[in-house]
Design a protein around this motif. Structure first.
Motif, mmCIF file in Angstrom:
data_model
loop_
_atom_site.group_PDB
_atom_site.id
_atom_site.type_symbol
_atom_site.label_atom_id
_atom_site.label_comp_id
_atom_site.label_asym_id
_atom_site.label_seq_id
_atom_site.Cartn_x
_atom_site.Cartn_y
_atom_site.Cartn_z
ATOM 1 N N ARG A 319 0.828 -1.220 0.000
ATOM 2 C CA ARG A 319 0.000 0.000 0.000
ATOM 3 C C ARG A 319 0.859 1.265 0.000
ATOM 4 O O ARG A 319 0.410 2.330 -0.392
ATOM 5 C CB ARG A 319 -0.955 -0.012 1.202
ATOM 6 N N LEU A 320 2.118 1.121 0.414
ATOM 7 C CA LEU A 320 3.044 2.274 0.375
ATOM 8 C C LEU A 320 3.870 2.294 -0.905
ATOM 9 O O LEU A 320 4.827 3.041 -1.016
ATOM 10 C CB LEU A 320 3.962 2.261 1.600
ATOM 11 N N GLY A 321 3.537 1.430 -1.865
ATOM 12 C CA GLY A 321 4.152 1.577 -3.183
ATOM 13 C C GLY A 321 4.948 0.400 -3.718
ATOM 14 O O GLY A 321 5.420 0.436 -4.853
ATOM 15 N N ALA A 322 5.119 -0.659 -2.915
ATOM 16 C CA ALA A 322 5.934 -1.780 -3.392
ATOM 17 C C ALA A 322 5.111 -2.715 -4.282
ATOM 18 O O ALA A 322 4.043 -3.181 -3.885
ATOM 19 C CB ALA A 322 6.496 -2.568 -2.211
ATOM 20 N N SER A 323 5.617 -2.990 -5.476
ATOM 21 C CA SER A 323 4.941 -3.958 -6.346
ATOM 22 C C SER A 323 5.309 -5.380 -5.948
ATOM 23 O O SER A 323 4.532 -6.314 -6.148
ATOM 24 C CB SER A 323 5.346 -3.731 -7.805
ATOM 25 N N LEU A 324 6.517 -5.541 -5.426
ATOM 26 C CA LEU A 324 6.958 -6.826 -4.885
ATOM 27 C C LEU A 324 7.523 -6.559 -3.495
ATOM 28 O O LEU A 324 8.040 -5.467 -3.231
ATOM 29 C CB LEU A 324 8.051 -7.451 -5.760
ATOM 30 N N VAL A 325 7.447 -7.589 -2.642
ATOM 31 C CA VAL A 325 7.925 -7.458 -1.271
ATOM 32 C C VAL A 325 8.857 -8.631 -0.992
ATOM 33 O O VAL A 325 8.603 -9.738 -1.459
ATOM 34 C CB VAL A 325 6.716 -7.504 -0.301
ATOM 35 N N GLN A 326 9.923 -8.379 -0.261
ATOM 36 C CA GLN A 326 10.860 -9.470 0.041
ATOM 37 C C GLN A 326 11.095 -9.576 1.545
ATOM 38 O O GLN A 326 10.917 -8.606 2.271
ATOM 39 C CB GLN A 326 12.211 -9.208 -0.630
ATOM 40 N N MET A 327 11.529 -10.767 1.969
ATOM 41 C CA MET A 327 11.899 -10.904 3.383
ATOM 42 C C MET A 327 13.078 -11.843 3.546
ATOM 43 O O MET A 327 13.334 -12.696 2.702
ATOM 44 C CB MET A 327 10.723 -11.416 4.197
ATOM 45 N N LEU A 328 13.756 -11.677 4.643
ATOM 46 C CA LEU A 328 14.886 -12.544 4.984
ATOM 47 C C LEU A 328 14.830 -12.909 6.475
ATOM 48 O O LEU A 328 14.705 -14.065 6.842
ATOM 49 C CB LEU A 328 16.199 -11.818 4.645
ATOM 50 N N THR A 329 14.862 -11.899 7.327
ATOM 51 C CA THR A 329 15.006 -12.137 8.768
ATOM 52 C C THR A 329 13.857 -12.974 9.340
ATOM 53 O O THR A 329 14.075 -13.833 10.198
ATOM 54 C CB THR A 329 15.124 -10.780 9.497
ATOM 55 N N ALA A 330 12.648 -12.748 8.859
ATOM 56 C CA ALA A 330 11.507 -13.487 9.412
ATOM 57 C C ALA A 330 11.610 -14.984 9.137
ATOM 58 O O ALA A 330 11.072 -15.795 9.887
ATOM 59 C CB ALA A 330 10.195 -12.942 8.846
#
Ligand code: FMN
Length: 373
Positions: A319-330
C-alpha cells in the motif's frame, strides 16, 4: 506456536548465527537436488491465489512475496525456496570475483528485537561459479540476481570508479542468461566501496552508462539505502532518469544502527553492522514510500524489504508503493511456514479491502494521503 518456533528454533539458536546460516544453506542445497522432495514440499506449502498473481517489469509472478538477497548468496537452494511458496528468489550479492567478505564474527541475532545484525561484507563464490551452478538448476519462478562490486577486504585500498564499474559489468555479462532480473546493489552498508554510491553522481552516471552499453537482456533494478534527505533522493532520481536503463528500485538496510535497540550498550558495541528485521521496518517503509512518491511511476516499480514478518507488514509495504515485497530475517525467526502464512494472509487482506488484484493495492496509501503518509 508451530513446531519450528516451539522446538526447532530454540535448538537452532544455540548455534552461532553464521554457522546456522551455513547449515541451512547446505541443507537447502541437498533438498533442492531431490525433485521428489521439492514436489512434495510444493504440495504442502504452495497455494496459488489468482488475486496475488502479478506482472512486474514484464515478468510474471505467482505472488508478490520473494526471498531477499543475502540469504542464499550463491544460488544453492533455489528449488527449495520455490517449493516453500516464494514468488521469486533474489540471490546474491554476487561480485565478479569471489570474495571472503569481512572477518568473523559478522552475523548476530537480536531476538529481543526480532532482528539480525549483519556485517558479512558480501562473501560470495563469484559470478563465474554461480553462473555455472545456475545453468544446471531447475528454476521455475523469476530469479533475481543481486550484483555488487567485489569486496577485496577491509585492508585493501579503495577501488577506482572504473574498476568498480567494470566489476559490475563483468558480472552482468556472465549472468545475463540465468537472470530473471538484475538488482544492482549500490548500497552495501558494510564495505568501504559500497557506501555513498547512490549519492556520488559521477560514479552513478558512469555505472548507468556502462550498464546501458552492456545492454543486458534482463530488467535492471537499483538497490539503495534510505536517503538522508529528499534533495539527495531527487538528485539520485535525476541521474537515473537521465540514462534510461533502470526499471525500478529496491530498498537496502540503512548503515549502522539508526534506531535505539533494546540491547545493553556493551553487547551492542561488540556487534558492528546493519540491523535487519523489525527494527528497520519503519525506516525502510518510509524510504520506500518516499521513493514511490517521487519516482516516475510509468517507468519504475519498487521492490520493498525490511521487517516483513507477517501479512500485515507485507500489505503495508504494498500500500506504500511496493509492487513486490521481500523478506529474509523473518525466515530465521518464524521458519519456512511463514511464506505460506503471509501469502494466505495477503489474499485475505486484499479480499477484505475489495482489491481484485494485488496490483490495484500498490501505492494506495501514498496516493490517498495526497503525497504524504
Ligand atoms: C544476513 C543478511 C545478509 C544480507 N546480505 C545482503 C546482500 O548480500 N545483498 C543485499 O542487497 N542485501 C543483503 N541483505 C539485506 C536484505 O536483502 C534485506 O534488504 C534486509 O535484510 C531487510 O529485510 P528483512 O528485514 O526481511 O531481513 C542482507 C541482510 C541480512 C540480514
Amino acid at each position: 506456536m508451530g513446531i519450528y518456533t516451539r522446538i526447532l528454533r530454540p535448538l537452532a539458536f544455540r548455534c552461532d548465527a553464521e554457522r546456522l546460516h551455513n547449515l541451512a544453506i547446505s541443507a537447502a542445497e541437498r533438498a533442492s537436488a531431490s525433485t521428489a522432495l521439492c514436489a512434495s514440499l510444493t504440495g504442502h506449502y504452495v497455494r496459488d491465489y489468482e488475486r496475488l498473481q502479478c506482472t512486474v517489469a514484464g515478468l510474471r509472478f505467482r505472488n508478490p512475496l520473494g526471498m531477499a538477497a543475502g540469504y542464499d548468496k550463491n544460488g544453492r537452494g533455489v528449488p527449495l525456496w520455490t517449493a516453500l511458496g516464494f514468488g521469486h528468489i533474489e540471490i546474491g550479492s554476487i561480485s565478479a570475483e569471489p570474495s571472503a567478505g569481512n572477518p568473523r564474527p559478522r552475523l548476530w541475532r537480536v531476538p529481543e528485537e526480532r532482528g539480525l545484525i549483519v556485517n558479512y561484507g558480501l562473501p560470495n563464490h563469484g559470478a563465474e561459479c554461480v553462473a555455472r551452478r545456475l545453468a544446471e538448476a531447475r528454476i521455475s519462478v523469476p530469479l533475481g540476481i543481486n550484483i555488487v562490486n567485489t569486496n577485496h577486504g577491509p585492508q585493501s585500498p579503495p577501488a577506482s570508479d572504473d574498476a568498480i564499474v567494470d566489476d559490475y559489468i563483468r558480472s552482468i555479462r556472465r549472468l545475463d542468461a540465468e537472470a530473471g532480473y538484475f538488482m544492482l546493489n549500490l548500497s552495501c552498508p558494510n564495505t568501504a566501496d559500497g557506501r555513498a554510491f547512490a549519492s556520488d553522481a559521477a560514479r552513478l552516471r558512469l555505472l548507468l552508462v556502462a550498464v546501458r552499453s552492456a545492454a543486458p537482456v534482463k530488467p535492471v533494478f537499483l538497490k539503495v539505502a534510505p536517503f538522508g534527505d529528499l534533495r539527495t533522493l531527487d538528485k539520485f532520481l535525476e541521474q537515473v532518469d537521465g540514462v534510461p536503463i533502470v526499471r525500478g528500485f529496491g530498498v537496502n538496510l540503512p548503515p549502522g544502527k539508526p534506531l535505539p535497540l533494546a540491547v545493553p550498550a556493551a553487547r551492542l558495541s561488540a556487534m558492528p553492522g546493519a540491523v535487519s528485521g523489525r527494527p528497520c521496518q519503519e525506516i525502510m517503509d518510509r524510504a520506500g514510500a518516499e521513493l514511490y512518491r517521487r519516482m516516475d511511476r510509468k517507468r519504475y516499480v519498487l521492490i520493498g524489504t525490511g521487517g516483513v514478518s507477517d501479512a500485515a507488514a507485507a500489505y503495508r509495504k504494498i500500500r506504500l508503493g511496493a509492487s513486490l515485497v521481500q523478506m529474509l530475517t523473518a525466515l530465521v525467526y518464524e521458519g519456512p511456514g511463514i511464506v505460506r502464512s503471509i501469502t494466505a494472509g495477503l489474499e485475505e487482506l486484499l479480499e477484505r479491502d475489495g482489491f481484485a488484484n494485488v496490483a490495484d493495492a500498490v501505492g494506495v496509501d501514498v496516493a490517498l494521503a495526497g503525497g504524504r503518509f
